[in-house]
Structure formats: structure tokens, C-alpha cells
Design a protein around this motif. Structure first.
Motif, PDB file in Angstrom:
ATOM      1  N   LYS A 234       0.827  -1.211   0.000  1.00 17.64           N
ATOM      2  CA  LYS A 234       0.000   0.000   0.000  1.00 17.64           C
ATOM      3  C   LYS A 234       0.860   1.260   0.000  1.00 17.64           C
ATOM      4  N   TYR A 235       2.068   1.129  -0.505  1.00 21.39           N
ATOM      5  CA  TYR A 235       2.972   2.270  -0.512  1.00 21.39           C
ATOM      6  C   TYR A 235       2.577   3.270  -1.578  1.00 21.39           C
ATOM      7  N   LYS A 236       2.505   4.557  -1.170  1.00 18.76           N
ATOM      8  CA  LYS A 236       2.132   5.633  -2.088  1.00 18.76           C
ATOM      9  C   LYS A 236       3.024   6.863  -1.872  1.00 18.76           C
ATOM     10  N   GLY A 237       4.240   6.625  -1.420  1.00 19.42           N
ATOM     11  CA  GLY A 237       5.149   7.742  -1.184  1.00 19.42           C
ATOM     12  C   GLY A 237       4.977   8.396   0.166  1.00 19.42           C
ATOM     13  N   GLN A 238       4.284   7.734   1.102  1.00 13.68           N
ATOM     14  CA  GLN A 238       4.027   8.327   2.398  1.00 13.68           C
ATOM     15  C   GLN A 238       5.265   8.278   3.302  1.00 13.68           C
ATOM     16  N   LEU A 239       5.378   9.282   4.163  1.00 15.94           N
ATOM     17  CA  LEU A 239       6.516   9.370   5.060  1.00 15.94           C
ATOM     18  C   LEU A 239       6.434   8.380   6.211  1.00 15.94           C
ATOM     19  N   GLU A 240       5.245   8.211   6.764  1.00 16.66           N
ATOM     20  CA  GLU A 240       5.141   7.411   7.992  1.00 16.66           C
ATOM     21  C   GLU A 240       5.434   5.943   7.726  1.00 16.66           C
TER      22      GLU A 240
END
Length: 332
Positions: free
Chosen positions: A325-331
Motif C-alpha cells: 500500500k505504498y504511495k510515497g508516504q513518510l510514515e
């Protein structure tokens, strides 16, 4: 979309700490009762005491496996014998070796790290057999060699930025030729044995996930080592890349790179380069490898029941990506 430079956000210390220091593996690992044998054979010391060709021939004859795998030749190779004689007797190379010996000392730090790593490997893979470990001195002729049963470390290659002589590589590659990178580099190569791939999948995504799994493996085996040492990025690059991953991700999506199969295009994003200027003037080389690690890390966060062993034996890069589910999020 193209960026002339990275955007920077002042994020909380926790995010910076995640990028600079190793994250805890998803699994709690107790290796206190696991026994390993880490015996480093100091061929560098033995070889630098050789003075005559007859002594060199005898040494090489008694260490055929080492000669075959590391030098990729036979003990009777005249050129090799002559080269070793020159290294052992030339005043300049002898002085260089003394510098090497002084820097590395008794190798206690390297031995301790290898013990930690091998204990962790044996925890996950009980059939793991500790490879023979040899240190040597080649006057920068050869580099680190890692196989399933033999590791050879030319110590002078890893003397670091203060060394009188350094490997003949561009400056952007020289960072990794320093003592703290030795054991992480060994573990990343050893991970290949456990890193299942789909040979039919030629996409950039497959390559990215492969590298991500190798770094995740290394981090799990060396839980106290900084992530920057695992991937061989400068701390500043780790911070910049972490804080700008949304922009990097947007570039990959906008340019439809995930399922790219052209090798020349793929190499721009996973190969060694000083910068990936297509993305931005501050974007470090091998950005696709780093992004693959983020995907794998997110996959483990989103799927806590998936063990490291399950991850490594999964050859389906698309499955790992979609479930991350990676979308470039920091957390994390």
C-alpha cells in the motif's frame, strides 16, 4: 513531472531517526543461545611475511581454494607469484600495509558484527553454515569477495577517506569503501541465497523489490547498524530522500516506470550514479533501490504476520508492492 531540487520538510525527530538509524525488525529475535564460530584467518599478516618466490608458492599451494576463488587462478600462476612478491617486498606497499594493520588492529569490531549477523541468520535459517573468513592485503588489486562458503576481505580497500591510497573509483562511490560498510556489504551479498525472484519478471518493480528485500534482510541480521550503512548512502542523502519520497514516488508514477522493462532505462534508477538528474539535482543514485526498500518496509508494516522468511521466499514483486500500500508516504 521533473524537479530541479528536492523539497525539504522539517519533520519530527522520529522520522529523521528512522532514516539515519536502523529500524527494529518486525520480529523480536533472541539469539543469546545461538552458537556460531567466527574465526577470521589473517592471511594479510601471513602473506606480508613472505619474502621469496618459494615461500609464496608454498603458501599458495597450501591454500588452493583461496587462490581459485579469490584470485580466480591456480597456485602455479607465475604472474600472481610475481605480483605477491612485489607487494611483500616493495617499501611503498609495505608501508601501506603498516597503515592498514594499524587502522584495523585485531579486528574485534568486525568479528563482533559478524557474530551478531551469523547468529541472526542461524535463527532464521538453522541450516546456515558459517563461511570461512579471510582477511588479505592486495595493494588495492582486488575487492571484497563473498560466496556461500568463503568471504575474503582485502582490508586496505576499506581504509576510508584518510588513507594514503584509495580504490580508483569516482568520489561518489568511495564512501562505501570504509570500515563501517564491510559487514553490511557482506550481509547484502549473502542475502542473495535467500532472496527468491521470478526470472520471467523483467520489470523495474521486480528489481526494486529485489534490492528492497536484500536491504531488509541485512537490517534484520544487523539490527543495531544504521540504515545509511546498509544501503551505503550518506546520512544527508538519507534525510533528503526520506523527506522527499513523495516527490520521488510521483516521478516514478508520472513516468510509468514501475513496469518499465528496458534495461537502459532501468539502470538510470537502480544503477550507481552520482545523481539521478532526471528527478532532481539532489536525488542520489540508486534511488530505485532505496524506493524498493521503502516498499518492502511498508509491506512488512502492513502485513505484520508475514515473517522475514516468508518475505524472502516470495518471488512475486507485484504482490509485495500491492500489499505494501505504498504511495510515497513518510510514515512507517
Amino acid at each position: 513531472m521533473k524537479f530541479s531540487s528536492f523539497s525539504f520538510l522539517i519533520v519530527g525527530f522520529c522520522f529523521i531517526a528512522i532514516s539515519l538509524f536502523s529500524c527494529q525488525d518486525n520480529e523480536t529475535v533472541d539469539t543469546s543461545n545461538i552458537k556460531v564460530d567466527v574465526n577470521i584467518q589473517r592471511f594479510d599478516e601471513a602473506m606480508m611475511q613472505l619474502q621469496t618466490k618459494d615461500q609464496i608458492k608454498e603458501f599458495l599451494k597450501n591454500n588452493t581454494k583461496f587462490v581459485n576463488q579469490f584470485y580466480q587462478t591456480t597456485p602455479e600462476d607465475t604472474a600472481l607469484i610475481n605480483r605477491i612478491e612485489l607487494i611483500c617486498t616493495n617499501p611503498d606497499t609495505k608501508a601501506f600495509y603498516e597503515e592498514t594493520k594499524k587502522t584495523f588492529g585485531n579486528l574485534d569490531e568486525i568479528k563482533k558484527q559478524l557474530e551478531t549477523a551469523f547468529k541472526h541468520i542461524k535463527y532464521y535459517y538453522p541450516d546456515f553454515k558459517e563461511p570461512t573468513i579471510i582477511t588479505t592485503f592486495t595493494a588495492l588489486d582486488l575487492e571484497l569477495m563473498v560466496s556461500e562458503d568463503l568471504i575474503v576481505i582485502p582490508l586496505e580497500t576499506f581504509l576510508g577517506p584518510k588513507a594514503k591510497y584509495r580504490p580508483q573509483y569516482p568520489s561518489y562511490l568511495l564512501q562505501r569503501f570504509d570500515k563501517p560498510y564491510i559487514v553490511p556489504s557482506i550481509l547484502t551479498i549473502l542475502s542473495n541465497k535467500y532472496n527468491a525472484i521470478d526470472p520471467k519478471d523483467r520489470t523495474l518493480m521486480s528489481d526494486m523489490v529485489f534490492y528492497g528485500k536484500s536491504y531488509e534482510f541485512t537490517r534484520a541480521m544487523l539490527p543495531d547498524v544504521a540504515d545509511s550503512l546498509v544501503i551505503a548512502y550518506a546520512d544527508s542523502n538519507m534525510t533528503k530522500t526520506w523527506n522527499s519520497q513523495d516527490l520521488v514516488w510521483a516521478y516514478f508514477i508520472d513516468n510509468k516506470l514501475l513496469y518499465e522493462t528496458n534495461d537502459r532505462v532501468k539502470e538510470k534508477y537502480i544503477g550507481d550514479r552520482p545523481k539521478v538528474n532526471e528527478i532532481g539535482s539532489d536525488c542520489p543514485g540508486r534511488i530505485g533501490q532505496w524506493l524498493g526498500w521503502r516498499i518492502v518496509s511498508r509491506y512488512r508494516t502492513e502485513n505484520p504476520s508475514i515473517s522475514l522468511i516468508d518475505l524472502m521466499k516470495n518471488p512475486n514483486a507485484r504482490d509485495i508492492f500491492e500489499k505494501s500500500k505504498y504511495k510515497g508516504q513518510l510514515e512507517d
